[in-house]
Each structure stands twice: as C-alpha cells, then as structure tokens.
Design an enzyme around this catalytic site. Structure first.
Site, PDB file in Angstrom:
ATOM      1  N   ALA A   1       4.470 -40.723  -2.756  1.00  0.00           N
ATOM      2  CA  ALA A   1       5.886 -41.119  -3.066  1.00  0.00           C
ATOM      3  C   ALA A   1       6.961 -41.328  -1.748  1.00  0.00           C
ATOM      4  O   ALA A   1       6.586 -40.654  -0.908  1.00  0.00           O
ATOM      5  CB  ALA A   1       6.547 -40.269  -4.054  1.00  0.00           C
TER       6      ALA A   1
ATOM      7  N   LYS B   1      12.406 -43.679  -8.589  1.00  0.00           N
ATOM      8  CA  LYS B   1      11.319 -43.071  -9.452  1.00  0.00           C
ATOM      9  C   LYS B   1      11.461 -43.569 -10.765  1.00  0.00           C
ATOM     10  O   LYS B   1      10.263 -43.518 -11.575  1.00  0.00           O
ATOM     11  CB  LYS B   1      11.589 -41.501  -9.145  1.00  0.00           C
ATOM     12  CG  LYS B   1      11.243 -40.995  -7.853  1.00  0.00           C
ATOM     13  CD  LYS B   1       9.826 -40.912  -7.334  1.00  0.00           C
ATOM     14  CE  LYS B   1       9.047 -40.037  -8.289  1.00  0.00           C
ATOM     15  NZ  LYS B   1       7.408 -40.333  -7.871  1.00  0.00           N
TER      16      LYS B   1
ATOM     17  N   THR C   1      10.473 -37.165 -11.653  1.00  0.00           N
ATOM     18  CA  THR C   1      11.424 -36.035 -10.884  1.00  0.00           C
ATOM     19  C   THR C   1      12.600 -35.742 -11.813  1.00  0.00           C
ATOM     20  O   THR C   1      12.945 -36.564 -12.698  1.00  0.00           O
ATOM     21  CB  THR C   1      11.798 -36.547  -9.539  1.00  0.00           C
ATOM     22  OG1 THR C   1      12.744 -35.830  -9.105  1.00  0.00           O
ATOM     23  CG2 THR C   1      12.291 -37.757  -9.864  1.00  0.00           C
ATOM     24  N   ASP C   2      13.145 -34.562 -11.687  1.00  0.00           N
ATOM     25  CA  ASP C   2      14.473 -34.296 -12.123  1.00  0.00           C
ATOM     26  C   ASP C   2      15.443 -35.000 -11.936  1.00  0.00           C
ATOM     27  O   ASP C   2      16.456 -35.166 -12.437  1.00  0.00           O
ATOM     28  CB  ASP C   2      14.613 -32.584 -12.019  1.00  0.00           C
ATOM     29  CG  ASP C   2      14.535 -32.452 -10.510  1.00  0.00           C
ATOM     30  OD1 ASP C   2      13.722 -32.787  -9.759  1.00  0.00           O
ATOM     31  OD2 ASP C   2      15.620 -31.717  -9.940  1.00  0.00           O
TER      32      ASP C   2
ATOM     33  N   TYR D   1      16.925 -42.544  -4.841  1.00  0.00           N
ATOM     34  CA  TYR D   1      15.654 -41.765  -4.825  1.00  0.00           C
ATOM     35  C   TYR D   1      15.224 -41.873  -6.394  1.00  0.00           C
ATOM     36  O   TYR D   1      14.355 -42.098  -6.881  1.00  0.00           O
ATOM     37  CB  TYR D   1      15.655 -40.595  -4.153  1.00  0.00           C
ATOM     38  CG  TYR D   1      14.231 -39.691  -4.679  1.00  0.00           C
ATOM     39  CD1 TYR D   1      13.103 -40.030  -4.193  1.00  0.00           C
ATOM     40  CD2 TYR D   1      14.419 -38.668  -5.564  1.00  0.00           C
ATOM     41  CE1 TYR D   1      11.917 -39.319  -4.606  1.00  0.00           C
ATOM     42  CE2 TYR D   1      13.300 -37.722  -5.933  1.00  0.00           C
ATOM     43  CZ  TYR D   1      12.317 -38.187  -5.545  1.00  0.00           C
ATOM     44  OH  TYR D   1      11.032 -37.307  -5.813  1.00  0.00           O
TER      45      TYR D   1
ATOM     46  N   ASP E   1      -1.237 -47.684   1.607  1.00  0.00           N
ATOM     47  CA  ASP E   1       0.019 -47.908   2.252  1.00  0.00           C
ATOM     48  C   ASP E   1       0.852 -48.530   0.893  1.00  0.00           C
ATOM     49  O   ASP E   1       0.583 -49.759   0.653  1.00  0.00           O
ATOM     50  CB  ASP E   1       0.287 -48.551   3.443  1.00  0.00           C
ATOM     51  CG  ASP E   1       1.678 -48.834   3.891  1.00  0.00           C
ATOM     52  OD1 ASP E   1       2.594 -48.171   3.145  1.00  0.00           O
ATOM     53  OD2 ASP E   1       2.067 -49.235   4.759  1.00  0.00           O
TER      54      ASP E   1
ATOM     55  N   TRP F   1      12.011 -29.613  -7.470  1.00  0.00           N
ATOM     56  CA  TRP F   1      12.155 -28.508  -6.632  1.00  0.00           C
ATOM     57  C   TRP F   1      10.891 -28.115  -6.043  1.00  0.00           C
ATOM     58  O   TRP F   1      10.627 -26.815  -6.189  1.00  0.00           O
ATOM     59  CB  TRP F   1      13.031 -27.320  -7.199  1.00  0.00           C
ATOM     60  CG  TRP F   1      14.190 -27.892  -7.467  1.00  0.00           C
ATOM     61  CD1 TRP F   1      14.779 -29.046  -7.764  1.00  0.00           C
ATOM     62  CD2 TRP F   1      15.554 -27.027  -7.749  1.00  0.00           C
ATOM     63  NE1 TRP F   1      16.243 -28.900  -8.085  1.00  0.00           N
ATOM     64  CE2 TRP F   1      16.632 -27.474  -7.963  1.00  0.00           C
ATOM     65  CE3 TRP F   1      15.483 -25.430  -7.390  1.00  0.00           C
ATOM     66  CZ2 TRP F   1      17.786 -27.104  -8.044  1.00  0.00           C
ATOM     67  CZ3 TRP F   1      16.813 -24.792  -7.490  1.00  0.00           C
ATOM     68  CH2 TRP F   1      18.076 -25.431  -7.608  1.00  0.00           C
TER      69      TRP F   1
ATOM     70  N   TYR G   1       3.497 -38.862 -11.102  1.00  0.00           N
ATOM     71  CA  TYR G   1       4.660 -37.645 -11.157  1.00  0.00           C
ATOM     72  C   TYR G   1       5.995 -38.305 -10.957  1.00  0.00           C
ATOM     73  O   TYR G   1       6.316 -39.161 -10.474  1.00  0.00           O
ATOM     74  CB  TYR G   1       4.261 -36.791  -9.755  1.00  0.00           C
ATOM     75  CG  TYR G   1       2.859 -36.039  -9.977  1.00  0.00           C
ATOM     76  CD1 TYR G   1       2.950 -34.826 -10.589  1.00  0.00           C
ATOM     77  CD2 TYR G   1       1.850 -36.431  -9.146  1.00  0.00           C
ATOM     78  CE1 TYR G   1       1.672 -34.313 -10.788  1.00  0.00           C
ATOM     79  CE2 TYR G   1       0.861 -35.907  -9.046  1.00  0.00           C
ATOM     80  CZ  TYR G   1       0.516 -34.811 -10.015  1.00  0.00           C
ATOM     81  OH  TYR G   1      -0.658 -34.145  -9.710  1.00  0.00           O
TER      82      TYR G   1
ATOM     83  N   VAL H   1       1.836 -32.053  -3.017  1.00  0.00           N
ATOM     84  CA  VAL H   1       1.100 -32.194  -4.134  1.00  0.00           C
ATOM     85  C   VAL H   1      -0.237 -32.762  -3.890  1.00  0.00           C
ATOM     86  O   VAL H   1      -1.468 -32.205  -4.253  1.00  0.00           O
ATOM     87  CB  VAL H   1       1.864 -32.962  -5.465  1.00  0.00           C
ATOM     88  CG1 VAL H   1       0.875 -32.747  -6.444  1.00  0.00           C
ATOM     89  CG2 VAL H   1       3.077 -31.917  -5.530  1.00  0.00           C
TER      90      VAL H   1
HETATM   91  N1  LIG Z   1       9.483 -32.781  -3.335  1.00  0.00           N
HETATM   92  C1  LIG Z   1      10.121 -32.413  -4.482  1.00  0.00           C
HETATM   93  O1  LIG Z   1      10.903 -31.214  -4.505  1.00  0.00           O
HETATM   94  C2  LIG Z   1       9.859 -33.135  -5.683  1.00  0.00           C
HETATM   95  C3  LIG Z   1      10.579 -32.934  -7.154  1.00  0.00           C
HETATM   96  C4  LIG Z   1      10.215 -33.768  -8.222  1.00  0.00           C
HETATM   97  C5  LIG Z   1       9.188 -34.397  -8.077  1.00  0.00           C
HETATM   98  N2  LIG Z   1       8.585 -34.672  -7.149  1.00  0.00           N
HETATM   99  C6  LIG Z   1       7.459 -35.847  -7.062  1.00  0.00           C
HETATM  100  O2  LIG Z   1       6.137 -35.258  -6.949  1.00  0.00           O
HETATM  101  C7  LIG Z   1       5.284 -35.946  -6.282  1.00  0.00           C
HETATM  102  C8  LIG Z   1       4.625 -35.240  -5.050  1.00  0.00           C
HETATM  103  O3  LIG Z   1       5.827 -35.280  -4.286  1.00  0.00           O
HETATM  104  P1  LIG Z   1       5.759 -34.130  -3.018  1.00  0.00           P
HETATM  105  O4  LIG Z   1       6.617 -33.045  -2.857  1.00  0.00           O
HETATM  106  O5  LIG Z   1       4.083 -33.842  -2.957  1.00  0.00           O
HETATM  107  O6  LIG Z   1       6.005 -35.175  -1.938  1.00  0.00           O
HETATM  108  P2  LIG Z   1       5.720 -35.249  -0.159  1.00  0.00           P
HETATM  109  O7  LIG Z   1       5.346 -33.893   0.205  1.00  0.00           O
HETATM  110  O8  LIG Z   1       6.941 -36.065   0.439  1.00  0.00           O
HETATM  111  O9  LIG Z   1       4.127 -36.105  -0.219  1.00  0.00           O
HETATM  112  C9  LIG Z   1       4.755 -37.530  -0.381  1.00  0.00           C
HETATM  113  C10 LIG Z   1       3.335 -38.144   0.035  1.00  0.00           C
HETATM  114  O10 LIG Z   1       3.454 -39.649  -0.055  1.00  0.00           O
HETATM  115  C11 LIG Z   1       2.986 -40.113   1.198  1.00  0.00           C
HETATM  116  N3  LIG Z   1       3.864 -41.631   1.407  1.00  0.00           N
HETATM  117  C12 LIG Z   1       5.110 -41.894   1.817  1.00  0.00           C
HETATM  118  N4  LIG Z   1       5.115 -43.001   1.878  1.00  0.00           N
HETATM  119  C13 LIG Z   1       4.153 -43.639   1.499  1.00  0.00           C
HETATM  120  C14 LIG Z   1       3.571 -45.011   1.641  1.00  0.00           C
HETATM  121  N5  LIG Z   1       4.366 -46.086   1.922  1.00  0.00           N
HETATM  122  N6  LIG Z   1       2.391 -45.095   1.123  1.00  0.00           N
HETATM  123  C15 LIG Z   1       1.557 -44.188   0.915  1.00  0.00           C
HETATM  124  N7  LIG Z   1       1.889 -42.979   0.816  1.00  0.00           N
HETATM  125  C16 LIG Z   1       3.131 -42.567   1.197  1.00  0.00           C
HETATM  126  C17 LIG Z   1       3.635 -39.393   2.173  1.00  0.00           C
HETATM  127  O11 LIG Z   1       2.848 -39.771   3.325  1.00  0.00           O
HETATM  128  P3  LIG Z   1       3.128 -38.981   4.763  1.00  0.00           P
HETATM  129  O12 LIG Z   1       2.406 -37.613   4.843  1.00  0.00           O
HETATM  130  O13 LIG Z   1       2.408 -39.847   5.946  1.00  0.00           O
HETATM  131  O14 LIG Z   1       4.845 -39.066   4.860  1.00  0.00           O
HETATM  132  C18 LIG Z   1       3.373 -38.189   1.731  1.00  0.00           C
HETATM  133  O15 LIG Z   1       1.963 -37.743   2.101  1.00  0.00           O
HETATM  134  C19 LIG Z   1       6.151 -37.339  -6.056  1.00  0.00           C
HETATM  135  O16 LIG Z   1       5.907 -38.411  -7.036  1.00  0.00           O
HETATM  136  C20 LIG Z   1       7.455 -36.785  -5.880  1.00  0.00           C
HETATM  137  O17 LIG Z   1       8.475 -37.870  -6.197  1.00  0.00           O
HETATM  138  C21 LIG Z   1       8.837 -34.196  -5.870  1.00  0.00           C
END
Ligand SMILES: NC(=O)c1ccc[n+]([C@@H]2O[C@H](COP(=O)([O-])OP(=O)(O)OC[C@H]3O[C@@H](n4cnc5c(N)ncnc54)[C@H](OP(=O)(O)O)[C@@H]3O)[C@@H](O)[C@H]2O)c1
Length: 307
Positions: free
Chosen positions: A59, A128, A100-101, A124, A35, A149, A98, A12
């Site tokens: 996240a 969240k 999550t489900d 997790y 961080d 998802w 953001y 995202v």
């Molecule tokens: N993925 C899903 O299916 C899903 C579903 C529902 C809600 N969400 C929510 O939607 C939002 C965006 O999710 P996404 O899918 O884009 O997740 P993502 O692709 O895993 O991206 C999360 C980002 O957070 C960074 N991160 C991890 N640890 C960190 C730290 N200690 N300090 C700073 N940054 C850190 C990661 O860095 P690195 O790139 O260095 O690892 C990554 O760039 C989140 O709030 C997630 O909980 C996601």
C-alpha cells in the site's frame, strides 16, 4: 496451497511471510517484483504465480505525502487493488486485503463498526476507500481486514519514532485528542493466518461469504498514551539512556499536511463472532514487541539509529 503476499518489505507483509508459512507455499514479493504503480502488469504476474490466496499488504502509506501525491496513492491503493480483485475473481483466488481507520472522519463518539459509512478526510483515506470499494465491486471471494495504528519492530512507525526522539529530546509533545488502538503487525499477520485457515474450511463446507472485518488490538488510547507506554516499557527493559518529559497537546498544536480522524476506534465484535478472534490488549502487544526489540536496542544502539 500457494499464497502470494505483496508488500513483503512492509510491517504487515514482513510478518505475513513468516505467519503464513504453516499454511503452504508462500510467494512473497516486494515492490520491485510487484509494482502497484503499474497495475497493467499485475494480471500477468498473478497468472504466472497461480496462487490460491493473495494477501495484499502492499500500500501507499505515506499519509502526509499523499496530500501532494493523491494520483499515485489512488493508483496504488485503488486502481491496482481493483485490478488484483478482478483477476482474483476470474481465477477463483481468495483475496485478503487490508483497510484502515482513516476511511472515517472520526466524528462518531463510539467505536466504528463495519456497517458505518466511510467519509475520509484525507487523500490517503480516499485512496484506501477506493481499494475497499474495488474489492467489493469485483465480486470475487474476499476478506477485507480493517486495522489501525500499525507498528512493528521494523519499518517506520510511531514506536520507532518515539524511541529515536527519546534519545534526542528533553521533551516530547504528543497529540492527546486522537484515540485508537495501536496494533502490532505480528498480531495482524498471525490472525490473518487463522482467518485464511478458517475460510478454507468454510469454503470446503460451502459456507463461505466474503466480508469486511475490523481487526484491531483490544482497548484504546491516544497517541500520547501510546508514547507513554512505549517510554515506560523501554525504561523497564533498560533500553533508554534517559527519559524525556511527555507533554499532551491538542492536534491543533501539531499541524500536519493531512487531517487525522479524532476517533479511530474500531469495534471488534464481528471478527470475534465469525472467526473467534480477538487480538490482545494493545499494551500487551506493545510490551511483547518492545521486549523483542530489546537486544537490538540496548546500550548506545538507540542513539545510533537514524530514520
Ligand atoms: N501503518 C498503519 O498505521 C496502518 C493503519 C491502518 C491500516 N493499514 C493498512 O495495513 C496494510 C499494511 O500496512 P503496513 O503498515 O504494513 O504498511 P507499510 O509498512 O508502509 O508497508 C507497505 C508496503 O507496500 C509497499 N509499496 C509501496 N508502494 C508500492 C508499490 N507501488 N508497489 C508495490 N508495493 C508498494 C512498500 O514498499 P517499500 O518497502 O519498498 O516502501 C511497503 O513494503 C496497508 O493496506 C495499510 O493501508 C496500515
């Protein structure tokens, strides 16, 4: 307007750093620059950037790993989010966050609304939920967008995994008893930009009220249905050398460290009523995402890719 995006290397966050550009000056930071595992550093960083809006896409999202790293997940998804929310309140910054489900246990038979009580069944989800609560308790101006998802053309996600496995295996056994809405990160980011613009107008008119909104693609499917659509789209575009057999299985036949909710469906009425936003059907988002991936994946590229 200055917008601070965190987690810019995530699914995202990456899309946000493009979608938000028409709104103003976007400062997009990755984990090295911002961080969350060191929450004490965040207020100083925010003060040095002086944003009008913070969009927090950072996240800890490793759902299974979180079972053995709950403290770290809780620091990143809970404590750090609370620190940001507090700083945002003090400085009059709008916080977009953001959720999550996975804050739900999945026992409900209907789609979850924003008023349903969370009851996470994994680490997790608990971390969240702590973030959601912290944002609300800080008492500043916020919008929490709860999605599900998430996939994208980059990063590690279900789409990426299925395309890789398609080139490696004859048969894919995919869970068919968990349902939700696969949601393209691009659609989330574009909708976020529209929502921020609408909020700015609301704020100018003194009409803004903070809130939580479900933001998901329309429709729903199972992981098996999602995999089937991925293979169909990829086949149609000539991206697969061969197509594996898909076998639906119950969750019990694919045990993972973290339990998953069986029902991940979220109702999208509130965001539609407030902001006039309804994301397209999940199949449309998927088709567009795969189409865009096409040039990168065509030929032998799929086989060469590794996680
Ligand atoms: N993925 C899903 O299916 C899903 C579903 C529902 C809600 N969400 C929510 O939607 C939002 C965006 O999710 P996404 O899918 O884009 O997740 P993502 O692709 O895993 O991206 C999360 C980002 O957070 C960074 N991160 C991890 N640890 C960190 C730290 N200690 N300090 C700073 N940054 C850190 C990661 O860095 P690195 O790139 O260095 O690892 C990554 O760039 C989140 O709030 C997630 O909980 C996601």
């Amino acid at each position: 307007m200055r917008l601070l995006v965190t987690g810019t290397r995530g699914q995202v966050g990456w899309e946000l750093s493009r979608s938000l550009l028409p709104l103003g000056d976007v400062v997009a930071l990755d984990r090295r620059q911002c961080d969350f595992s060191r929450p004490e550093l965040l207020p100083g960083l925010i003060r040095s950037i002086k944003p009008d809006v913070i969009v927090n896409a950072a996240a800890y999202t490793a759902v299974d790993k979180a079972e053995r790293e709950e403290k770290l997940a809780s620091t990143i998804n809970g404590t750090a989010v609370g620190v940001i929310a507090e700083e945002a309140r003090k400085a009059g910054i709008l916080l977009v966050h953001y959720s999550t489900d996975y804050v739900f246990d999945g026992a409900k038979q209907m789609p979850y609304t924003e008023d349903d009580a969370p009851n996470p069944i994994n680490a997790y989800g608990r971390s969240k939920l702590a973030g959601d609560i912290a944002v609300r308790q800080a008492g500043g101006a916020y919008v929490i967008l709860r999605t599900s998802w998430v996939y994208a053309g980059r990063g590690h996600n279900f789409l990426d995994t299925i395309l890789r496995l398609a080139s490696e295996r004859e048969e894919l056994r995919i869970v068919d008893d968990q349902i939700g809405a696969p949601t393209w990160a691009r659609d989330i980011a574009d909708a976020t930009a529209l929502i921020i613009r609408a909020i700015c107008q609301e704020q100018t008119q003194g009409q803004f009220a903070s809130g939580l909104f479900n933001l998901i693609a329309s429709g729903a499917t199972s992981w098996h249905g999602f995999a089937k659509a991925i293979l169909e789209d990829a086949t149609r575009l000539g991206l697969l050398q061969r197509v594996p057999q898909l076998k639906p299985i119950p969750s019990e036949e694919y045990p993972l460290p973290a339990a998953r909710p069986k029902n991940s469906r979220l109702a999208g009425d509130r965001i539609s009523e407030r902001f006039g936003i309804a994301l397209p059907d999940w199949k449309q988002g998927l088709a567009r995402c795969i189409e865009e991936l096409g040039p990168r994946l065509r030929g032998d590229n799929i086989r060469a890719r590794t996680i």
